[in-house]
Design an enzyme around this catalytic site. Structure first.
Site, mmCIF file in Angstrom:
data_model
loop_
_atom_site.group_PDB
_atom_site.id
_atom_site.type_symbol
_atom_site.label_atom_id
_atom_site.label_comp_id
_atom_site.label_asym_id
_atom_site.label_seq_id
_atom_site.Cartn_x
_atom_site.Cartn_y
_atom_site.Cartn_z
ATOM 1 N N ALA A 132 0.840 -1.190 0.000
ATOM 2 C CA ALA A 132 0.000 0.000 0.000
ATOM 3 C C ALA A 132 0.877 1.243 0.000
ATOM 4 O O ALA A 132 1.923 1.282 0.642
ATOM 5 C CB ALA A 132 -0.911 0.008 1.218
ATOM 6 N N CYS A 133 0.428 2.262 -0.735
ATOM 7 C CA CYS A 133 1.133 3.532 -0.771
ATOM 8 C C CYS A 133 0.121 4.649 -0.953
ATOM 9 O O CYS A 133 -1.068 4.443 -0.770
ATOM 10 C CB CYS A 133 2.200 3.544 -1.861
ATOM 11 S SG CYS A 133 1.541 3.552 -3.534
ATOM 12 N N CYS A 134 0.578 5.819 -1.329
ATOM 13 C CA CYS A 134 -0.316 6.974 -1.461
ATOM 14 C C CYS A 134 -1.398 6.753 -2.516
ATOM 15 O O CYS A 134 -2.565 6.948 -2.254
ATOM 16 C CB CYS A 134 0.476 8.233 -1.801
ATOM 17 S SG CYS A 134 1.421 8.866 -0.417
ATOM 18 N N GLY A 168 -1.106 3.904 -4.878
ATOM 19 C CA GLY A 168 -1.006 2.569 -5.455
ATOM 20 C C GLY A 168 -0.139 2.522 -6.704
ATOM 21 O O GLY A 168 0.077 1.460 -7.268
ATOM 22 N N GLN A 172 -3.688 3.531 -0.065
ATOM 23 C CA GLN A 172 -3.809 3.332 1.376
ATOM 24 C C GLN A 172 -5.252 3.300 1.874
ATOM 25 O O GLN A 172 -5.566 2.603 2.833
ATOM 26 C CB GLN A 172 -3.010 4.387 2.133
ATOM 27 C CG GLN A 172 -3.534 5.799 1.921
ATOM 28 C CD GLN A 172 -2.621 6.858 2.487
ATOM 29 O OE1 GLN A 172 -1.510 6.595 2.880
ATOM 30 N NE2 GLN A 172 -3.107 8.089 2.518
#
Length: 102
Positions: free
Chosen positions: A6-8, A10, A39
């Site tokens: 997961a990140c800001c 994707g 996220q």
């Protein structure tokens, strides 16, 4: 094993996912499912992943994510050096060690 990143948005983890998939295939682990999400989608994905890795740029949400996941799966921040180098094998190893409780 199901590994979710997961990140800001994707997007930045999608390249890492590709490299992890290549490493898994090379190691004969073609049954691994590896994907990335934004996220905000973590809660909707609960139960679908065995390990959750957060991009280094969202390490600040670790406490919040741990509350959401509530012990249902191990959570960690991806090693920044491995992430920056797009070292899929190293990130895959991190996920496997996390799943094994190391």
């Amino acid at each position: 094993m199901n590994i979710m990143l997961a990140c800001c948005a994707g997007m930045s983890t999608s390249l890492v996912v590709s490299k992890m998939e290549e490493a898994a295939k090379a190691q004969g682990k073609s049954d691994y499912k590896i994907w990335a999400v934004e996220q905000g989608e973590i809660e909707a994905e609960l139960g679908n992943f065995d390990v959750l890795l957060l991009g280094p740029q969202v390490r600040h949400i670790m406490r919040k994510v741990n509350k959401i996941v509530d012990g249902k799966a191990p959570v960690a921040v991806i090693d920044p050096v491995s992430y920056g180098r797009c070292d899929g094998a190293a990130v895959l190893k991190q996920a496997e060690e996390l799943a094994a409780g190391k």
